[in-house]
Design an enzyme around this catalytic site. Structure first.
Site, mmCIF file in Angstrom:
data_model
loop_
_atom_site.group_PDB
_atom_site.id
_atom_site.type_symbol
_atom_site.label_atom_id
_atom_site.label_comp_id
_atom_site.label_asym_id
_atom_site.label_seq_id
_atom_site.Cartn_x
_atom_site.Cartn_y
_atom_site.Cartn_z
ATOM 1 N N PHE A 1 1.238 1.485 -7.694
ATOM 2 C CA PHE A 1 -0.138 1.220 -7.951
ATOM 3 C C PHE A 1 -0.903 0.944 -6.487
ATOM 4 C CE2 PHE A 1 1.425 0.053 -12.064
ATOM 5 C CZ PHE A 1 0.813 1.078 -12.932
ATOM 6 N N LEU B 1 5.242 2.158 -16.105
ATOM 7 C CA LEU B 1 5.548 3.298 -15.222
ATOM 8 C C LEU B 1 6.683 3.329 -14.526
ATOM 9 C CD1 LEU B 1 1.766 4.264 -14.298
ATOM 10 C CD2 LEU B 1 3.177 5.567 -15.382
ATOM 11 N N VAL B 2 7.074 4.432 -14.356
ATOM 12 C CA VAL B 2 8.220 4.779 -13.283
ATOM 13 C C VAL B 2 7.683 4.417 -11.657
ATOM 14 C CG1 VAL B 2 10.222 6.018 -12.586
ATOM 15 C CG2 VAL B 2 9.359 6.515 -14.904
ATOM 16 N N ALA C 1 0.880 -1.387 -0.216
ATOM 17 C CA ALA C 1 0.114 -0.068 -0.020
ATOM 18 C C ALA C 1 0.758 1.346 -0.056
ATOM 19 C CB ALA C 1 -0.675 -0.135 1.313
ATOM 20 N N GLU D 1 8.515 -1.046 4.965
ATOM 21 C CA GLU D 1 9.215 0.372 5.004
ATOM 22 C C GLU D 1 10.156 0.301 6.219
ATOM 23 O OE1 GLU D 1 9.342 1.810 2.303
ATOM 24 O OE2 GLU D 1 7.317 0.816 1.107
ATOM 25 N N TYR E 1 10.618 -8.776 -21.185
ATOM 26 C CA TYR E 1 9.456 -8.789 -20.120
ATOM 27 C C TYR E 1 8.695 -9.706 -20.345
ATOM 28 C CZ TYR E 1 6.610 -7.460 -16.245
ATOM 29 O OH TYR E 1 5.967 -7.482 -15.009
ATOM 30 N N ASP F 1 6.590 -8.003 7.096
ATOM 31 C CA ASP F 1 6.775 -8.838 5.953
ATOM 32 C C ASP F 1 5.410 -9.415 5.498
ATOM 33 O OD1 ASP F 1 7.415 -10.610 4.010
ATOM 34 O OD2 ASP F 1 8.829 -11.629 5.121
ATOM 35 N N LYS G 1 4.079 -13.382 -14.088
ATOM 36 C CA LYS G 1 2.832 -12.711 -14.427
ATOM 37 C C LYS G 1 1.769 -13.848 -14.859
ATOM 38 C CE LYS G 1 3.608 -8.667 -12.994
ATOM 39 N NZ LYS G 1 3.000 -8.219 -11.414
HETATM 40 P P1 NAI Z 1 6.264 -0.561 -5.776
HETATM 41 O O1 NAI Z 1 7.672 -0.812 -5.535
HETATM 42 O O2 NAI Z 1 5.929 0.840 -6.004
HETATM 43 O O3 NAI Z 1 5.419 -0.892 -4.702
HETATM 44 C C1 NAI Z 1 5.567 -2.118 -3.988
HETATM 45 C C2 NAI Z 1 4.814 -2.444 -2.559
HETATM 46 O O4 NAI Z 1 5.107 -3.653 -2.280
HETATM 47 C C3 NAI Z 1 5.419 -1.318 -1.549
HETATM 48 O O5 NAI Z 1 4.156 -0.909 -0.769
HETATM 49 C C4 NAI Z 1 6.188 -2.279 -0.728
HETATM 50 O O6 NAI Z 1 6.455 -1.560 0.551
HETATM 51 C C5 NAI Z 1 5.617 -3.385 -0.726
HETATM 52 N N1 NAI Z 1 6.414 -4.629 -0.494
HETATM 53 C C6 NAI Z 1 7.364 -5.130 -1.131
HETATM 54 N N2 NAI Z 1 7.796 -6.382 -0.317
HETATM 55 C C7 NAI Z 1 6.992 -6.431 0.831
HETATM 56 C C8 NAI Z 1 6.795 -7.328 1.846
HETATM 57 N N3 NAI Z 1 7.768 -8.393 1.877
HETATM 58 N N4 NAI Z 1 5.906 -7.270 2.772
HETATM 59 C C9 NAI Z 1 4.950 -6.320 2.586
HETATM 60 N N5 NAI Z 1 4.962 -5.281 1.814
HETATM 61 C C10 NAI Z 1 6.084 -5.247 0.778
HETATM 62 O O7 NAI Z 1 5.583 -1.400 -7.100
HETATM 63 P P2 NAI Z 1 4.770 -1.037 -8.075
HETATM 64 O O8 NAI Z 1 5.431 -0.895 -9.297
HETATM 65 O O9 NAI Z 1 3.520 -0.209 -7.680
HETATM 66 O O10 NAI Z 1 4.317 -2.740 -8.282
HETATM 67 C C11 NAI Z 1 3.099 -3.166 -7.809
HETATM 68 C C12 NAI Z 1 2.530 -4.327 -8.698
HETATM 69 O O11 NAI Z 1 2.151 -3.603 -10.119
HETATM 70 C C13 NAI Z 1 3.545 -5.382 -9.210
HETATM 71 O O12 NAI Z 1 2.902 -6.404 -9.252
HETATM 72 C C14 NAI Z 1 4.020 -4.890 -10.571
HETATM 73 O O13 NAI Z 1 4.507 -6.138 -11.406
HETATM 74 C C15 NAI Z 1 2.791 -4.557 -11.098
HETATM 75 N N6 NAI Z 1 3.131 -3.623 -12.264
HETATM 76 C C16 NAI Z 1 3.845 -2.493 -12.250
HETATM 77 C C17 NAI Z 1 4.193 -1.696 -13.564
HETATM 78 C C18 NAI Z 1 5.111 -0.629 -13.465
HETATM 79 O O14 NAI Z 1 5.481 -0.091 -14.631
HETATM 80 N N7 NAI Z 1 5.719 -0.242 -12.286
HETATM 81 C C19 NAI Z 1 3.331 -1.822 -14.706
HETATM 82 C C20 NAI Z 1 2.333 -2.770 -14.608
HETATM 83 C C21 NAI Z 1 2.220 -3.594 -13.349
HETATM 84 NA NA NA Z 2 2.217 -1.126 -5.094
#
Ligand code: NAI
Ligand code: NA
Length: 403
Positions: free
Chosen positions: A53, A275-276, A49, A76, A237, A112, A246
């Site tokens: 996304f 996205l970044v 969260a 975090e 990818y 975790d 995926k």
């Molecule tokens: P992000 O790195 O911004 O967010 C990841 C979240 O997971 C953070 O809140 C982090 O604290 C949490 N997290 C990580 N390990 C954890 C753990 N062990 N326990 C609890 N929380 C944990 O990543 P993003 O990019 O938002 O990715 C979310 C999903 O969206 C992923 O499945 C990613 O593959 C997918 N996605 C991302 C795209 C992109 O371009 N960034 C495009 C399409 C899908």
């Molecule tokens: Na996320």
């Protein structure tokens, strides 16, 4: 102390707390004036969260029309003598502040998400803070490691291809340069481990665990996020280790969906736009594509960030909008295609033309490097107008912020 950006390779080693506050506020302001989410879930659990996304899903549900109460799980770091802590830590805090000001419940659980302990904490929190049930579970974890509970070792994901090695330019955000990098072919074990970390197994296990605890409301739904992308990026990818993970997630969605029928629920995967985010900057050889994509989509006025993607997902696709009554809008594979604007043929045509010309010398002009870097800085609370970056901030004041 004065908090300055510190970048190592593609990793930010510092974050600005009040810039993170600004980032959260900006997203809240966006969803407040966007087309609202109608009939959205009111009690939402977000796994992952604190950024990307997941954070955007949480903001969209609380401020974008659904007026949801939320429990958010993330991993975090808070302030300590080692440093100010991570951006996600502050995103959590300032999201909670804003949500509570608006009369909403927002509980942050930092730990975790793979562990039994956090599962237990979440169940207790759903009982005490959300009145005992959730209507929506958002699964948005992105990580490189997952503990193997049987051995105590870690499964580690790798970003590799499954075909022939791919050579492609990779970005270094510390030096603002592109350098050739080879994406190697993964072994079968590496593929299997990446599927363990980023596939659907943990998602299914969460749903099972919440179901066993009796905290899924009748009609409860769940969504996880995926990426497919255009053919030019398939070798790195879609046909790489991440794509295999995926694919596993897509199959898992069908299994969870079948399971949820018993309580009138559903499971979906939303395929999102590139996205970044903290996670995506790690993908080698992917940057030229994103730089070209941002350039083209911004010119066409179809560019979206995480918050625009998530607000559109929930106001137009996920919940049946009153005017259409169509239910969830998906493709034949039951995937919600939020990558529709990215994959539009005119967009991809122009992206390919730019990529064909792009070199380590001209990428900052041909691609939207400025926008990319700006997004990266903003992820860590830097580069916002209206934030006093010269402000002297004490560790004590940061430790005093309520998580
Ligand atoms: P992000 O790195 O911004 O967010 C990841 C979240 O997971 C953070 O809140 C982090 O604290 C949490 N997290 C990580 N390990 C954890 C753990 N062990 N326990 C609890 N929380 C944990 O990543 P993003 O990019 O938002 O990715 C979310 C999903 O969206 C992923 O499945 C990613 O593959 C997918 N996605 C991302 C795209 C992109 O371009 N960034 C495009 C399409 C899908
Ligand atoms: Na996320």
């Amino acid at each position: 102390m004065i908090i300055e950006p510190v970048i190592k390779g593609v990793v930010a080693r510092s974050a600005h707390p009040y810039g993170c506050q600004q980032a959260v506020r900006k997203q809240i302001d966006y969803v407040k004036q966007a087309k609202p989410i109608e009939r959205g879930a009111k009690r939402v659990l977000v796994l992952g969260a604190s950024s990307g996304f997941g954070l955007a899903s949480r903001i969209a549900h609380t401020f974008g029309g659904a007026e949801a109460d939320t429990v958010g799980v993330s991993f975090e770091r808070g302030p300590s003598d080692q440093g100010v802590g991570s951006a996600g830590w502050y995103n959590n805090i300032f999201f909670k502040q804003e949500a509570e000001k608006a009369g909403r419940v927002a509980t942050n659980i930092v730990g975790d998400a793979f562990s039994q302990q956090v599962r237990q904490q979440v169940i207790e929190s759903v009982k005490s803070d959300l009145g005992g049930k959730v209507d929506l579970v958002v699964y948005s974890l992105a990580t490189g490691v997952r503990p193997n509970p049987e051995t105590g070792d870690m499964w580690r994901s790798v970003i590799k291809t499954t075909g022939k090695p791919v050579v492609g330019p990779t970005l270094n955000l510390e030096t603002d340069s592109l350098a050739e990098m080879t994406v190697e072919t993964a072994t079968d074990d590496e593929v299997a481990d990446t599927v363990k970390v980023m596939g659907g197994e943990d998602w299914a296990s969460w749903v099972q665990c919440l179901s066993d605890a009796g905290v899924l409301a009748h009609g409860c739904r769940t969504v996880a996020y995926s990426y497919i992308g255009p053919e030019v990026t398939y070798p790195i990818y879609h046909q790489g280790t991440l794509g295999r993970a995926k694919e596993h997630m897509h199959t898992t969605a069908e299994e969870i969906n079948t399971q949820l029928v018993a309580i009138g629920g559903q499971a979906h995967v939303a395929v999102c736009k590139a996205l970044v985010t903290k996670a995506s900057v790690f993908i080698p050889a992917f940057t030229p594509y994103i730089l070209a994509l941002f350039k083209v989509m911004k010119e066409k006025g179809t560019h979206e960030g995480c918050i625009e993607q998530m607000q559109r997902l929930f106001n137009a696709r996920f919940y049946s909008p009153k005017e259409t009554e169509q239910g969830v809008l998906t493709d034949e594979q039951r995937l919600i295609r939020m990558d529709d604007w990215e994959l539009a043929s005119d967009v991809q045509q122009q992206v390919s033309e730019i990529m064909a010309e792009m070199t380590a010398e001209n990428f900052t002009q041909l691609g939207d490097y400025k926008g990319y870097k700006q997004d990266f800085m903003e992820l860590n609370g830097f580069g916002f107008e209206g934030v006093d970056y010269q402000q002297d901030i004490t560790l004590e004041s940061l430790k005093a912020l309520q998580s």
